[in-house]
Design a protein around this motif. Structure first.
Motif, mmCIF file in Angstrom:
data_model
loop_
_atom_site.group_PDB
_atom_site.id
_atom_site.type_symbol
_atom_site.label_atom_id
_atom_site.label_comp_id
_atom_site.label_asym_id
_atom_site.label_seq_id
_atom_site.Cartn_x
_atom_site.Cartn_y
_atom_site.Cartn_z
ATOM 1 N N TYR A 172 0.833 -1.204 0.000
ATOM 2 C CA TYR A 172 0.000 0.000 0.000
ATOM 3 C C TYR A 172 0.870 1.258 0.000
ATOM 4 O O TYR A 172 0.586 2.234 -0.705
ATOM 5 C CB TYR A 172 -0.919 0.000 1.222
ATOM 6 C CG TYR A 172 -1.814 1.208 1.312
ATOM 7 C CD1 TYR A 172 -2.916 1.356 0.459
ATOM 8 C CD2 TYR A 172 -1.551 2.223 2.237
ATOM 9 C CE1 TYR A 172 -3.722 2.479 0.536
ATOM 10 C CE2 TYR A 172 -2.359 3.348 2.321
ATOM 11 C CZ TYR A 172 -3.444 3.468 1.474
ATOM 12 O OH TYR A 172 -4.242 4.584 1.547
ATOM 13 N N LEU A 173 1.938 1.246 0.810
ATOM 14 C CA LEU A 173 2.817 2.410 0.888
ATOM 15 C C LEU A 173 3.519 2.647 -0.450
ATOM 16 O O LEU A 173 3.629 3.794 -0.909
ATOM 17 C CB LEU A 173 3.852 2.219 1.993
ATOM 18 C CG LEU A 173 4.835 3.379 2.226
ATOM 19 C CD1 LEU A 173 4.103 4.690 2.456
ATOM 20 C CD2 LEU A 173 5.763 3.070 3.396
ATOM 21 N N ALA A 174 3.982 1.579 -1.100
ATOM 22 C CA ALA A 174 4.633 1.707 -2.409
ATOM 23 C C ALA A 174 3.679 2.311 -3.430
ATOM 24 O O ALA A 174 4.058 3.207 -4.207
ATOM 25 C CB ALA A 174 5.123 0.344 -2.885
ATOM 26 N N LYS A 175 2.446 1.839 -3.438
ATOM 27 C CA LYS A 175 1.436 2.355 -4.371
ATOM 28 C C LYS A 175 1.170 3.828 -4.113
ATOM 29 O O LYS A 175 1.057 4.631 -5.040
ATOM 30 C CB LYS A 175 0.139 1.551 -4.222
ATOM 31 C CG LYS A 175 -0.946 1.932 -5.217
ATOM 32 C CD LYS A 175 -2.160 1.023 -5.069
ATOM 33 C CE LYS A 175 -3.229 1.386 -6.107
ATOM 34 N NZ LYS A 175 -4.410 0.510 -5.992
ATOM 35 N N ASN A 176 1.088 4.208 -2.827
ATOM 36 C CA ASN A 176 0.821 5.594 -2.452
ATOM 37 C C ASN A 176 1.963 6.515 -2.858
ATOM 38 O O ASN A 176 1.752 7.613 -3.383
ATOM 39 C CB ASN A 176 0.589 5.672 -0.936
ATOM 40 C CG ASN A 176 0.095 7.028 -0.497
ATOM 41 O OD1 ASN A 176 0.893 7.916 -0.202
ATOM 42 N ND2 ASN A 176 -1.220 7.186 -0.446
ATOM 43 N N ILE A 177 3.202 6.058 -2.628
ATOM 44 C CA ILE A 177 4.372 6.862 -3.010
ATOM 45 C C ILE A 177 4.414 7.060 -4.518
ATOM 46 O O ILE A 177 4.690 8.162 -5.008
ATOM 47 C CB ILE A 177 5.675 6.196 -2.508
ATOM 48 C CG1 ILE A 177 5.793 6.334 -0.991
ATOM 49 C CG2 ILE A 177 6.899 6.822 -3.182
ATOM 50 C CD1 ILE A 177 6.973 5.600 -0.389
ATOM 51 N N LEU A 178 4.126 6.003 -5.275
ATOM 52 C CA LEU A 178 4.124 6.110 -6.733
ATOM 53 C C LEU A 178 3.067 7.101 -7.205
ATOM 54 O O LEU A 178 3.317 7.897 -8.122
ATOM 55 C CB LEU A 178 3.879 4.736 -7.372
ATOM 56 C CG LEU A 178 3.827 4.702 -8.902
ATOM 57 C CD1 LEU A 178 5.093 5.284 -9.507
ATOM 58 C CD2 LEU A 178 3.617 3.278 -9.401
ATOM 59 N N GLN A 179 1.900 7.102 -6.575
ATOM 60 C CA GLN A 179 0.839 8.038 -6.943
ATOM 61 C C GLN A 179 1.271 9.486 -6.693
ATOM 62 O O GLN A 179 1.060 10.368 -7.535
ATOM 63 C CB GLN A 179 -0.443 7.725 -6.161
ATOM 64 C CG GLN A 179 -1.144 6.455 -6.612
ATOM 65 C CD GLN A 179 -2.294 6.061 -5.705
ATOM 66 O OE1 GLN A 179 -2.417 6.548 -4.573
ATOM 67 N NE2 GLN A 179 -3.141 5.156 -6.181
ATOM 68 N N GLN A 180 1.874 9.726 -5.535
ATOM 69 C CA GLN A 180 2.352 11.076 -5.214
ATOM 70 C C GLN A 180 3.456 11.497 -6.181
ATOM 71 O O GLN A 180 3.492 12.649 -6.650
ATOM 72 C CB GLN A 180 2.882 11.109 -3.785
ATOM 73 C CG GLN A 180 1.832 10.888 -2.716
ATOM 74 C CD GLN A 180 2.443 10.907 -1.334
ATOM 75 O OE1 GLN A 180 3.022 11.909 -0.911
ATOM 76 N NE2 GLN A 180 2.342 9.801 -0.616
ATOM 77 N N PHE A 181 4.364 10.574 -6.455
ATOM 78 C CA PHE A 181 5.480 10.858 -7.360
ATOM 79 C C PHE A 181 4.968 11.155 -8.770
ATOM 80 O O PHE A 181 5.443 12.090 -9.431
ATOM 81 C CB PHE A 181 6.435 9.669 -7.380
ATOM 82 C CG PHE A 181 7.644 9.853 -8.256
ATOM 83 C CD1 PHE A 181 8.581 10.832 -7.978
ATOM 84 C CD2 PHE A 181 7.844 9.042 -9.369
ATOM 85 C CE1 PHE A 181 9.699 11.010 -8.781
ATOM 86 C CE2 PHE A 181 8.958 9.209 -10.177
ATOM 87 C CZ PHE A 181 9.884 10.195 -9.883
ATOM 88 N N ASP A 182 3.985 10.398 -9.219
ATOM 89 C CA ASP A 182 3.413 10.595 -10.557
ATOM 90 C C ASP A 182 2.812 11.986 -10.691
ATOM 91 O O ASP A 182 2.981 12.651 -11.718
ATOM 92 C CB ASP A 182 2.347 9.526 -10.822
ATOM 93 C CG ASP A 182 1.786 9.618 -12.235
ATOM 94 O OD1 ASP A 182 2.582 9.606 -13.200
ATOM 95 O OD2 ASP A 182 0.558 9.708 -12.380
ATOM 96 N N ILE A 183 2.129 12.460 -9.660
ATOM 97 C CA ILE A 183 1.540 13.814 -9.679
ATOM 98 C C ILE A 183 2.645 14.859 -9.823
ATOM 99 O O ILE A 183 2.542 15.799 -10.623
ATOM 100 C CB ILE A 183 0.717 14.067 -8.400
ATOM 101 C CG1 ILE A 183 -0.542 13.185 -8.396
ATOM 102 C CG2 ILE A 183 0.337 15.538 -8.274
ATOM 103 C CD1 ILE A 183 -1.274 13.161 -7.071
ATOM 104 N N LEU A 184 3.726 14.689 -9.048
ATOM 105 C CA LEU A 184 4.847 15.636 -9.105
ATOM 106 C C LEU A 184 5.474 15.682 -10.498
ATOM 107 O O LEU A 184 5.752 16.759 -11.042
ATOM 108 C CB LEU A 184 5.910 15.252 -8.075
ATOM 109 C CG LEU A 184 5.572 15.470 -6.600
ATOM 110 C CD1 LEU A 184 6.609 14.793 -5.711
ATOM 111 C CD2 LEU A 184 5.501 16.962 -6.280
ATOM 112 N N VAL A 185 5.709 14.498 -11.080
ATOM 113 C CA VAL A 185 6.349 14.420 -12.393
ATOM 114 C C VAL A 185 5.447 15.028 -13.468
ATOM 115 O O VAL A 185 5.900 15.839 -14.297
ATOM 116 C CB VAL A 185 6.683 12.953 -12.755
ATOM 117 C CG1 VAL A 185 7.234 12.875 -14.186
ATOM 118 C CG2 VAL A 185 7.702 12.382 -11.783
#
Length: 282
Positions: A172-185
């Motif tokens: 869950y944490l990995a998925k959440n980090i990827l979502q946040q990172f995707d928004i930033l990129v």
């Protein structure tokens, strides 16, 4: 790795996390690991040497786990999420490794500094490869900025997990980090503004011995050489020996001699010899 050596590493991490690096004695490590003090010195020359071995051991474990994911996932976004999950799982199961770093401000000189610099470069290369696979050339101008942002995201979670002993689900944490990172990129690509930092401004020491050995290792892996495994073992022996406080150069040069016989990597090996002789610290 030898089971007894691995046991010493695991025990020492727990002790360093609980008491601190400086407050933990070699006698206590040996006693807790149920080995003699003499057995400790069979594997490690000092407590500093042990710390370097811990860093090197877990770095290698992480790299192996990341490489395995690439073999099982083809979609770049899924690869990245799974790799993040592997990293989170490792740190969940080995919180002592995190706590060890936050417990004391440890500095043991050039050997550890060199390892940290090497891992920093590997992390940047890994992030660059993953990000370009996911977003293509449009993210290239922002590669340094997004690498810093990802490092900040992951590092902040690790810090809070370590300090507050938080429980978490790696997936869950990995998925959440990827979502946040995707928004930033995506926002940086859409804004099309000048990047904060450019790759040309980074100061990686691409000439150091460990970086050169990593390049040789990659070249061997991608080659069709019949004795590939034997050559990779030789590289590992050189790396491990040079990371010791007092490396045995007869071992290093015997492994170098073995590698020199392969024409495909002979030039790079000569460069390694030159770098070792220039530094003179070995």
């Amino acid at each position: 790795m030898n089971k007894k050596k691995e046991k010493i590493i695991e025990v020492s991490m727990k002790l360093f996390a609980e008491k601190g690096f400086h407050a933990t004695s070699i006698s206590e490590i040996a006693r807790t690991a149920n080995v003699s003090k003499g057995a400790f010195y069979l594997y490690f020359e000092s407590k500093d040497d042990l710390l370097i071995s811990i860093f090197e051991f877990y770095t290698r474990v992480i790299i192996e786990k990341l490489e395995k994911v690439i073999d099982t996932e083809s979609d770049p976004f899924k690869q990245f999420e799974r790799q993040l999950e592997e990293i989170m799982t490792l740190f969940r199961d080995h919180k002592e490794y995190l706590l060890m770093h936050f417990r004391d401000n440890i500095h043991i000189g050039d050997k550890m500094d060199g390892l940290v610099a090497k891992v920093h470069k590997q992390t940047f290369d890994w992030t660059t490869e993953r990000v370009l696979a996911m977003y293509g050339d449009k993210v290239k101008p922002y590669i340094v900025d997004v690498t810093i942002q990802l490092d900040g995201l992951v590092g902040s979670y690790f810090k809070w997990i370590a300090i507050h002993k938080l429980e978490f689900d790696p997936k869950y944490l990995a998925k959440n980090i990827l979502q946040q990172f995707d928004i930033l990129v995506q926002k940086q690509i859409e804004a099309n503004e000048e990047p904060l930092f450019h790759i040309q401004t980074l100061q990686f020491d691409c000439s150091n011995v460990h970086t050169q050995l990593e390049k040789i290792r990659t070249k061997i892996k991608r080659s069709n050489l019949e004795n590939k495994l034997e050559l990779l073992d030789a590289v590992i022996v050189i790396e491990e020996e040079l990371q010791k406080m007092h490396p045995k150069m007869i071992i290093v040069y015997s492994m170098i001699e073995k590698l020199e016989q392969e024409e495909a990597i002979a030039t790079q090996i000569k460069s390694i010899i030159q770098k070792i002789e220039e530094r003179g610290q070995y």
